[in-house]
Every structure is written in structure tokens, then in C-alpha cells.
Write a protein that holds these residues in place. Structure first.
Motif, PDB file in Angstrom:
ATOM      1  N   ALA A  64      44.514  40.851  60.949  1.00  0.00           N
ATOM      2  CA  ALA A  64      45.442  40.225  60.004  1.00  0.00           C
ATOM      3  C   ALA A  64      44.685  39.311  59.041  1.00  0.00           C
ATOM      4  CB  ALA A  64      46.513  39.444  60.761  1.00  0.00           C
ATOM      5  N   ALA A 113      42.639  41.484  56.644  1.00  0.00           N
ATOM      6  CA  ALA A 113      43.488  42.082  55.616  1.00  0.00           C
ATOM      7  C   ALA A 113      43.907  41.028  54.592  1.00  0.00           C
ATOM      8  CB  ALA A 113      44.727  42.713  56.260  1.00  0.00           C
ATOM      9  N   ALA A 114      44.240  39.829  55.076  1.00  0.00           N
ATOM     10  CA  ALA A 114      44.683  38.772  54.165  1.00  0.00           C
ATOM     11  C   ALA A 114      43.573  38.407  53.189  1.00  0.00           C
ATOM     12  CB  ALA A 114      45.116  37.545  54.969  1.00  0.00           C
ATOM     13  N   ARG A 115      42.344  38.279  53.707  1.00  0.00           N
ATOM     14  CA  ARG A 115      41.222  37.947  52.821  1.00  0.00           C
ATOM     15  C   ARG A 115      40.950  39.099  51.862  1.00  0.00           C
ATOM     16  NH1 ARG A 115      36.244  35.786  53.562  1.00  0.00           N
ATOM     17  NH2 ARG A 115      35.585  37.535  54.844  1.00  0.00           N
ATOM     18  N   GLY A 123      43.047  39.137  48.848  1.00  0.00           N
ATOM     19  CA  GLY A 123      42.883  38.087  47.854  1.00  0.00           C
ATOM     20  C   GLY A 123      43.593  36.787  48.163  1.00  0.00           C
ATOM     21  N   MET A 124      43.858  36.499  49.470  1.00  0.00           N
ATOM     22  CA  MET A 124      44.382  35.175  49.788  1.00  0.00           C
ATOM     23  C   MET A 124      43.218  34.190  49.791  1.00  0.00           C
ATOM     24  SD  MET A 124      47.302  35.334  52.674  1.00  0.00           S
ATOM     25  CE  MET A 124      48.648  36.504  52.583  1.00  0.00           C
ATOM     26  N   THR A 125      43.470  32.984  49.276  1.00  0.00           N
ATOM     27  CA  THR A 125      42.463  31.934  49.370  1.00  0.00           C
ATOM     28  C   THR A 125      42.492  31.385  50.799  1.00  0.00           C
ATOM     29  OG1 THR A 125      44.061  30.257  48.756  1.00  0.00           O
ATOM     30  CG2 THR A 125      42.848  31.284  46.964  1.00  0.00           C
ATOM     31  N   ALA A 126      41.462  30.599  51.156  1.00  0.00           N
ATOM     32  CA  ALA A 126      41.396  30.052  52.510  1.00  0.00           C
ATOM     33  C   ALA A 126      42.655  29.244  52.815  1.00  0.00           C
ATOM     34  CB  ALA A 126      40.151  29.178  52.657  1.00  0.00           C
ATOM     35  N   GLN A 150      45.724  29.620  51.417  1.00  0.00           N
ATOM     36  CA  GLN A 150      46.871  30.519  51.590  1.00  0.00           C
ATOM     37  C   GLN A 150      46.820  31.190  52.952  1.00  0.00           C
ATOM     38  OE1 GLN A 150      46.054  32.795  48.088  1.00  0.00           O
ATOM     39  NE2 GLN A 150      47.684  31.822  46.907  1.00  0.00           N
ATOM     40  N   ARG A 170      49.958  30.544  55.269  1.00  0.00           N
ATOM     41  CA  ARG A 170      50.890  31.676  55.320  1.00  0.00           C
ATOM     42  C   ARG A 170      50.684  32.541  56.558  1.00  0.00           C
ATOM     43  NH1 ARG A 170      51.364  33.589  49.017  1.00  0.00           N
ATOM     44  NH2 ARG A 170      51.277  31.476  48.190  1.00  0.00           N
ATOM     45  N   ILE A 171      49.465  32.602  57.063  1.00  0.00           N
ATOM     46  CA  ILE A 171      49.187  33.526  58.167  1.00  0.00           C
ATOM     47  C   ILE A 171      48.812  32.766  59.446  1.00  0.00           C
ATOM     48  CG2 ILE A 171      47.826  35.524  58.893  1.00  0.00           C
ATOM     49  CD1 ILE A 171      49.556  36.009  56.397  1.00  0.00           C
ATOM     50  N   PRO A 174      51.521  29.847  60.852  1.00  0.00           N
ATOM     51  CA  PRO A 174      52.772  30.426  61.392  1.00  0.00           C
ATOM     52  C   PRO A 174      52.547  31.232  62.667  1.00  0.00           C
ATOM     53  CG  PRO A 174      52.642  30.789  59.034  1.00  0.00           C
ATOM     54  CD  PRO A 174      51.324  30.195  59.444  1.00  0.00           C
ATOM     55  N   LEU A 175      51.422  31.950  62.725  1.00  0.00           N
ATOM     56  CA  LEU A 175      51.180  32.759  63.923  1.00  0.00           C
ATOM     57  C   LEU A 175      50.753  31.898  65.106  1.00  0.00           C
ATOM     58  CD1 LEU A 175      49.505  35.940  62.421  1.00  0.00           C
ATOM     59  CD2 LEU A 175      51.762  35.711  63.431  1.00  0.00           C
TER      60      LEU A 175
END
Lengths: 401, 307
Positions: free
Chosen positions: A301, A304-306, A309-312, A314, A318-319, A322-323
């Protein structure tokens, strides 16, 4: 576990088989407790230890018969073949027994007090605690076996708490020494309860503010983990009384050096050292669970997030966070229960709170006063534990784990 | 167009990618093929800068990837991986909407795009949009993963063994699906695999990597028929590579024009492998060939298949 077993079916009463061993054991323990040790104790005055009064004498025939009847119904529930509806019914009966045990203790105290001089004190005996504990455990056992939802358990707990509150309000417990102590310390009690909650909030809030970033950092930088956890573990091994004591010297020195600190309440004794010590104890569970929660996020996960294009930042908000929520809530639950308990000891260095009654009671050998501090503490801890457990179950359920 | 120009990467003195140069034309389905440890995944991850370059340059659409902030670059390039990495706390719709939301598309456009992608991947939007990843099968998860990679309509799609973890039947369906999408959208795809069959099935161009070096770069047929080294020959199947050639060459390549034969005719665009199967099934060593319109073109014999 069906009646096909010849060893149990052989007696002819094939359907009478022990299906719920836990419930049967609890009933046996409750019965033994009620018969073997005093249900309440009677002392000629506040400062001497009391004489135990047996179950039948203390309760009178009506209450004794009522409790016995409920216990027998529960025993019947333990030997008929189980169904979810049965477990739910057993839980309700056990809850009724719980309330009846409380009412009986109040009634016993009232009838004993009527025949005794005004200075006499009636306290709760070992038998009462055994029966009350056994019925509480029977409630939990029934709810667990029935597979109740978190909401249903919450409703159950709220109903029980409301009935205890209602009985207290209507004066059922007024003849117990606990109530005498409450009336004698009524003003301080409200203040101490508020102070206790303030102590817990003032410690857990900052502990979260410090611990969460530390936990996140530890999860992202494994090299940080060894030194960080070494320090936090070391803190946890210092006995609480010692830590409270150790903080007196440096904080007094600080207050002496900068009088401005003293004027805002920072000193060797009082709330400041208590809150600092409670924060230090709270850090380990928070940091450990935050680090474990984030380290436990599926690496696929985060990859995939990186890769998308998620920033550190985000990725964290976001990931990862919450998890990590189920483990964070588990950590918060440990910390709340631990801090509510430890805050009792803080009374030793003048921080106030419910511990004040506990230590005053210990000093005067007045168990009623000790209970006046201890029972609300246990109540607070149970409530915090239960609420967070409910929240955690709901949060985890959403993730389908 | 992706230009990889003398790109290198080493970890602790070991060259994982060693001076690789590769120009992938726009719209090509390029497969990076090689055994594990050959550096194919590392090379792929250097394109979107998940792995930083030690040396050389990579240009995507003419722009040096190091001139763009990595997050901006990655939002322009689709990315799908073997373990999918769907976010378990987000519904399928939210997972697919990841990049459009990072790009701050208007809510309505995001929602329409999610519907469009679910339909493209043949997942009923009404049914699937609100599901959580744990409610999906492995194949469905991978479809959502591909939809998520396509969400912001990137020109380039990077895929790292995306179908390696699903069962063979699902894999074949997903491969067909991906080919259809690639042909319909004209995206440039860089696809990593260690499976030669998968590479031959999908690729317009295959780059074979060995110990971080580019061993050969060419069309599937060129690699099968003229392996550049013993390693490549061995990797594409040794003696069995002849059978693979038969799957790629068509009847039209070996046709005897204007000759005739008896029996049920073959299509000229059928593969030689299909022709062989037909001859075995019909106990014939010579069959007539027609085109799609049904016009007779000639004949083909058993000997022609192995010529």
C-alpha cells in the motif's frame, strides 16, 4: 458435547449435562463466598475493624431467597443445551442478580444499622465482593457467548450503570460506612473526582502529542528504535512512588531558580511533578503502538501510494495513520487505564485526586474511606476501557479484518 | 517516448543496472524481461524515480525526469504492481480516484472518470464502486489496480509483474484486457515480467536484461529467431523457442501462392501453431489458405511450417 456421551447419559437424566462450565463454576464460587465468609461487617465505631456477619443473618430471608432463586435459574441455564438466546437470557438474569446483590447489601446495612448505636459502622464484607464479582463475570460470560455486538454491550453496561446510580440516588446504600464517608467528604469528593480526571487528561493529552510523532519517527527510522525504546523501557521500570519522589528535587530547584515557574504552579510537589511522571509512564505504550501500527501497514500500500505521487505527508495522513488506528486505539486504551490507576499514587505528592481518600483511609484504617477513593477509580478505568474497546471494535470492523 | 540513456544504479558496489540505454517509442508495449536479480524492476522504478539514478539520464516525453519534482512526475505516470497495494480502508471508487484527487480534479469529473474506468475494466460500477478491497477476488483487485493506474489518463504506464500473483485463467483474461486497452488508448506501457510466454503475448518490443546489462532489445520475433547471445537463446527457451516462433509467425509468411489443396481452409492470419494443430486434427499434411473475405490465396504444407 452432545448427549451421545454414554458417561453422562448413563444416569438416565441424559439431557442434564453441564454445557457451560464457566457459569457453573461462577455460581459455585458465589455460593461458597456467600456461605463461608461474612457478607457485611459490623464495627462498633469507624476506627476499629469489624466483625463479619453471615449471608443469611445479614440479608434476611426474603433477599436471601431472591438471590438463591436467581442463582438456581442461572444454574439451570448452565445445564440446558446452549443457544444464543439462552446466553442472552443468562446475561440478563446475571445482571439482575448483580443489581440484587447491591440492593441486598444496602438492605442488610440498613437493618443492622437500625439495631446498632449511631457510631457503629457497617462495611461490605468479603462475601459481598465474591458474589458481586461472580455475577459480574457471569454477565460478561453470557454476553460473550451470545456474540453480542459492541452496541448491545454498550446498552447493557449503560443500563447496569444507570440502575446502580438510581439505587445510590434513592438512598439504598445510605447505611453503609462508604456512604457515611461520602457524606462526610461530599464537598471534597466532587473536587477530587474532577481533579483526578484533570490529572489524567493533562497527562494523556501531552503524552499523545509527544508520543505519536515519536512513534511515527520510530516506524520510519528503524535505527531510532533501539535507543528510544531503551529509554522508554527504563522509565517504565522505575516504581511510580520513586519517580514521583525523584521529580521533587529538580522541580523544586527550578522553582527556586525562576520564581515565575513557582507562581504558575510548577514546584517539587503538587500537580506539575505528578503530570510529568504520568506523561513519562504513558509514553511507552503510545510510542510502541504507534510504531507497531505504522510498521504494520502493508508495504504494498505504501509502495503504491508513493508510486502514484503521494508526498510523505499525504502518505502519513491518508494511508499510514488511518490504517494504524486500531493499534493506536489499543495503545490509548492501555494508557488511559494505566494513568487512571497511577494518578491515585500522585496524591502522595500533593497532586490531589481520588488517591487523597485512599491514603487518608489507609492512614486512619478506615476501609470505607479507602473504598470512596478506590471504587470511583475502578469505575473510571472500567468505563474508559469499555468505551475505547467499543470504539476500537467499530473502527477495526470497518477495515474488514 | 521514453529515452533511457546510459542509466546505472549500484547498491553497495554491486551494479544492479549497468549503463542501460533504451529508446521506447510512443505507443509501444515494451516488456522488460529477465530472471530475478537482472535489474528489470529497478530500471522500471527509476523511470518514476522511486529509485534514484546514479548515472545517466531518463527522459519521458522529452523531459529529463530529474527536472520535475518526483510527486509531480509520478502523478503523470501510471503505476501498477504485483501486490496491487489497494488501500484497504478506502472503497474501490476512492482507490481509483487516488491520483485525480491528488491532482484536485473537480468532484464531478472524478466520479465520472471512476465510472468510465470501471466500465473499461468490465466491473459493474453500481456493484463495485462501493466495495472494500477485501471483498474482491485476486483478479478483481488487480483490475482495480490497473484502473487506478489509468485514472488520470497518463501517457505512460509502468507495470511491475502485475499479473504474477493471479491464477493462469485470470492472468490470460487480464492480459487480453490489457492488450485491448493498450490498442484502444495508444498508451506507452513498460511492463516487467520474468515470464517469456507473457512477454511474447503482450510485447511490441522486448528488452532482455542480464545482470543489469541490456542483453538484447528487439521485436519478439527477432529475439526468438536471432538471439544476440547464448544467454538470450537459453532464456527464450533453447530448442523450444522454435515452437514459440510458430505462435508468432502467420500462415501468410509461409504461403505457397496460387497452389491448391483439398479440405477445410485456414485463415492467412492464423499462426503456424494453429495451422499445425489443424493439420493434426484433420490428419492432413496440406491445407488450402484463404483470407478474411474468403478469397483463396494458396496452400500450405506440413514441411512449410518448419522451413
Amino acid at each position: 458435547m452432545t448427549a451421545a456421551n454414554p458417561a453422562t447419559a448413563g444416569s438416565g437424566a441424559g439431557r442434564l449435562q453441564l454445557h457451560n462450565r464457566v457459569l457453573a463454576a461462577l455460581i459455585a464460587a458465589g455460593a461458597a463466598g456467600a456461605l463461608a465468609v461474612g457478607f457485611v461487617t459490623l464495627a462498633p465505631n469507624r476506627l476499629v475493624s469489624g466483625r463479619p456477619i453471615g449471608f443469611v443473618v445479614a440479608c434476611g430471608p426474603h433477599f436471601a431467597a431472591g438471590m438463591t432463586a436467581l442463582a438456581l435459574v442461572l444454574l439451570a441455564a448452565a445445564v440446558v443445551p446452549p443457544r444464543p438466546a439462552l446466553h442472552r437470557t443468562a446475561a440478563i438474569i446475571a445482571a439482575a442478580l448483580f443489581v440484587l446483590v447491591l440492593a441486598t447489601a444496602g438492605h442488610a446495612a440498613a437493618s443492622l444499622a437500625g439495631a446498632a448505636p449511631a457510631a457503629a459502622r457497617i462495611s461490605l464484607g468479603a462475601g459481598f465482593w465474591v458474589v458481586l464479582g461472580a455475577s459480574a463475570l457471569a454477565v460478561i460470560d453470557g454476553l460473550q457467548r451470545a456474540g453480542t455486538s459492541p452496541w448491545e454491550r454498550l446498552m447493557f453496561a449503560a443500563t447496569l450503570a444507570a440502575s446502580v446510580l438510581l439505587m445510590t440516588r434513592s438512598g439504598v446504600f445510605d447505611s453503609l460506612s462508604l456512604a457515611h464517608e461520602y457524606w462526610a467528604h461530599r464537598q471534597e469528593f466532587a473536587a477530587a473526582l474532577v481533579r483526578h480526571i484533570v490529572l489524567v487528561a493533562a497527562a494523556v493529552g501531552p503524552a499523545l502529542a509527544i508520543g505519536l510523532p515519536l512513534g511515527v519517527a520510530a516506524a520510519h527510522r528503524p535505527k531510532l528504535q533501539t535507543p528510544l525504546f531503551a529509554v522508554l523501557n527504563l522509565l517504565q521500570t522505575i516504581p511510580s512512588i520513586a519517580l514521583f519522589g525523584l521529580l521533587i528535587a529538580p522541580l523544586s530547584a527550578l522553582a527556586a531558580a525562576w520564581p515565575i515557574l513557582g507562581s504558575v504552579g510548577i514546584g517539587g510537589i503538587g500537580m506539575a511533578p505528578a503530570i510529568i511522571a504520568l506523561i513519562l509512564y504513558a509514553l511507552l505504550p503510545i510510542v510502541r503502538n504507534a510504531a507497531a501500527g505504522i510498521a504494520g501497514v502493508d508495504p504494498a500500500a505504501t509502495e503504491a501510494a508513493r508510486g502514484m505521487g503521494m508526498t510523505a505527508r499525504q502518505l502519513l495522513w491518508r494511508i499510514e495513520l488511518p490504517l494504524a488506528v486500531p493499534l493506536l486505539l489499543a495503545g490509548l486504551r492501555i494508557v488511559l487505564v494505566q494513568t487512571i490507576g497511577l494518578a491515585v499514587v500522585a496524591a502522595l505528592i500533593g497532586a490531589g485526586g481520588l488517591g487523597t481518600f485512599v491514603f487518608a483511609g489507609l492512614g486512619q484504617y478506615a476501609t470505607g474511606l479507602v473504598l470512596l477513593g478506590a471504587l470511583p477509580t475502578i469505575g473510571l478505568a472500567l468505563a474508559a476501557d469499555f468505551l475505547l474497546q467499543t470504539v476500537a471494535t467499530l473502527a477495526t470492523g470497518r477495515l474488514g479484518r | 517516448m521514453i529515452e533511457i540513456d546510459r542509466v546505472s544504479k549500484s547498491y553497495g558496489g554491486r551494479h544492479v543496472v549497468d549503463e542501460v540505454s533504451l529508446a521506447i517509442p510512443e505507443g509501444m508495449f515494451c516488456v522488460l524481461l529477465g530472471p530475478s536479480g537482472s535489474g528489470k524492476s529497478t530500471l522500471l522504478r527509476m523511470i518514476n524515480r522511486l529509485v534514484p539514478l546514479d548515472g545517466g539520464t531518463i527522459r519521458v516525453g522529452g523531459e529529463d525526469v530529474r527536472r520535475v519534482p518526483p510527486e509531480v512526475l509520478r502523478r503523470r505516470i501510471g503505476y501498477a504492481i504485483q501486490s496491487v497495494g489497494l488501500f484497504p480502508h478506502w472503497r474501490v471508487g476512492d482507490n481509483i480516484a487516488t491520483v485525480p484527487r491528488l491532482l484536485r480534479w473537480p468532484r464531478r469529473r472524478v466520479s465520472e472518470r471512476v465510472t468510465e474506468l470501471l466500465e473499461l475494466l468490465r466491473l459493474d460500477p453500481a456493484d463495485y464502486r462501493g466495495k472494500y478491497p477485501h471483498q474482491l477476488s485476486g483478479g478483481e483487485q488487480q483490475r482495480v489496480g490497473v484502473a487506478r493506474a489509468l485514472a488520470a489518463d497518463p501517457d505512460v504506464l509502468l507495470m511491475d509483474e502485475p499479473f504474477a500473483a493471479v491464477d493462469p485463467v485470470t492472468r490470460a483474461a487480464l492480459q487480453a484486457e490489457l492488450l485491448r486497452i493498450q490498442q484502444a488508448t495508444g498508451k506507452t506501457i513498460v511492463f516487467v515480467t520474468h515470464d517469456i510466454e507473457e512477454a511474447l503475448r503482450l510485447a511490441g518490443g522486448i528488452a532482455i536484461l542480464e545482470h543489469g546489462r541490456l542483453a538484447q532489445w528487439g521485436t519478439p520475433l527477432a529475439i526468438l529467431e536471432q538471439p544476440a547471445s547464448a544467454f538470450v537463446g537459453e532464456f527464450v527457451g533453447g530448442a523450444a523457442s522454435g515452437l514459440r516462433v510458430m505462435a508468432l509467425r502467420t500462415v501468410a509468411d509461409r504461403l505457397r501462392p496460387n497452389e491448391t489443396a483439398a479440405g477445410e481452409p485456414l485463415l492467412d492470419e492464423a499462426s503456424l501453431r494453429d495451422a499445425l494443430a489443424a493439420m493434426i486434427a484433420r490428419h492432413a499434411d496440406r491445407l488450402p489458405v484463404i483470407d478474411r473475405a474468403g478469397r483463396p490465396l494458396g496452400a500450405i504444407t506440413l514441411a512449410d511450417l518448419v522451413r
